[in-house]
Motif scaffolding. Sequence first.
Motif, PDB file in Angstrom:
ATOM      1  N   GLY A   7      18.846 -36.438 -31.082  1.00 30.50           N
ATOM      2  CA  GLY A   7      19.411 -35.205 -31.600  1.00 30.50           C
ATOM      3  C   GLY A   7      18.934 -34.897 -33.001  1.00 30.50           C
ATOM      4  O   GLY A   7      18.734 -35.786 -33.822  1.00 30.50           O
ATOM      5  N   HIS A   8      18.729 -33.617 -33.254  1.00 31.69           N
ATOM      6  CA  HIS A   8      18.254 -33.108 -34.541  1.00 31.69           C
ATOM      7  C   HIS A   8      16.976 -33.847 -34.946  1.00 31.69           C
ATOM      8  O   HIS A   8      16.020 -33.852 -34.190  1.00 31.69           O
ATOM      9  N   GLY A   9      16.952 -34.517 -36.101  1.00 33.69           N
ATOM     10  CA  GLY A   9      15.760 -35.237 -36.546  1.00 33.69           C
ATOM     11  C   GLY A   9      15.838 -36.735 -36.314  1.00 33.69           C
ATOM     12  O   GLY A   9      15.018 -37.484 -36.843  1.00 33.69           O
ATOM     13  N   THR A  10      16.818 -37.182 -35.549  1.00 39.50           N
ATOM     14  CA  THR A  10      17.045 -38.610 -35.345  1.00 39.50           C
ATOM     15  C   THR A  10      16.262 -39.115 -34.136  1.00 39.50           C
ATOM     16  O   THR A  10      16.375 -38.567 -33.045  1.00 39.50           O
ATOM     17  N   PHE A  11      15.473 -40.156 -34.376  1.00 37.85           N
ATOM     18  CA  PHE A  11      14.686 -40.789 -33.319  1.00 37.85           C
ATOM     19  C   PHE A  11      14.845 -42.295 -33.404  1.00 37.85           C
ATOM     20  O   PHE A  11      15.039 -42.849 -34.490  1.00 37.85           O
ATOM     21  N   GLN A  12      14.699 -42.946 -32.268  1.00 39.60           N
ATOM     22  CA  GLN A  12      14.615 -44.403 -32.213  1.00 39.60           C
ATOM     23  C   GLN A  12      13.279 -44.757 -31.572  1.00 39.60           C
ATOM     24  O   GLN A  12      12.933 -44.226 -30.527  1.00 39.60           O
ATOM     25  N   PHE A  13      12.538 -45.634 -32.230  1.00 40.95           N
ATOM     26  CA  PHE A  13      11.258 -46.122 -31.728  1.00 40.95           C
ATOM     27  C   PHE A  13      11.408 -47.610 -31.446  1.00 40.95           C
ATOM     28  O   PHE A  13      11.784 -48.364 -32.346  1.00 40.95           O
ATOM     29  N   VAL A  14      11.124 -48.024 -30.223  1.00 38.29           N
ATOM     30  CA  VAL A  14      11.153 -49.446 -29.885  1.00 38.29           C
ATOM     31  C   VAL A  14       9.702 -49.848 -29.630  1.00 38.29           C
ATOM     32  O   VAL A  14       9.056 -49.362 -28.708  1.00 38.29           O
ATOM     33  N   LEU A  15       9.195 -50.732 -30.493  1.00 37.48           N
ATOM     34  CA  LEU A  15       7.811 -51.168 -30.439  1.00 37.48           C
ATOM     35  C   LEU A  15       7.664 -52.358 -29.496  1.00 37.48           C
ATOM     36  O   LEU A  15       8.657 -53.037 -29.187  1.00 37.48           O
ATOM     37  N   PRO A  16       6.447 -52.649 -29.057  1.00 39.54           N
ATOM     38  CA  PRO A  16       6.247 -53.875 -28.283  1.00 39.54           C
ATOM     39  C   PRO A  16       6.786 -55.060 -29.098  1.00 39.54           C
ATOM     40  O   PRO A  16       6.596 -55.130 -30.306  1.00 39.54           O
TER      41      PRO A  16
END
Length: 68
Positions: A7-16
């Motif tokens: 939502g909005h500018g919130t992101f979650q990145f899960v890397l290897p």
Amino acid sequence: MEITWLGHGTFQFVLPGDETIVLDPWTDGNPAYPKAFEIERCDTMLISHGHFDHIHDAVPLAKKFNPR
């Protein structure tokens, strides 16, 4: 890499290797934040700028996960 828009500018990145990066954490009160989603890990937190809708939950997440 797994990218989740929260939502909005919130992101979650899960890397290897499962390292998790949270960008612009606004979860509480964000009308677009998925109700059933819970951030379970935060190794690194990135903040693009200081508006409330990009930093709102930075302190609670930092206290919970102690990210870089």
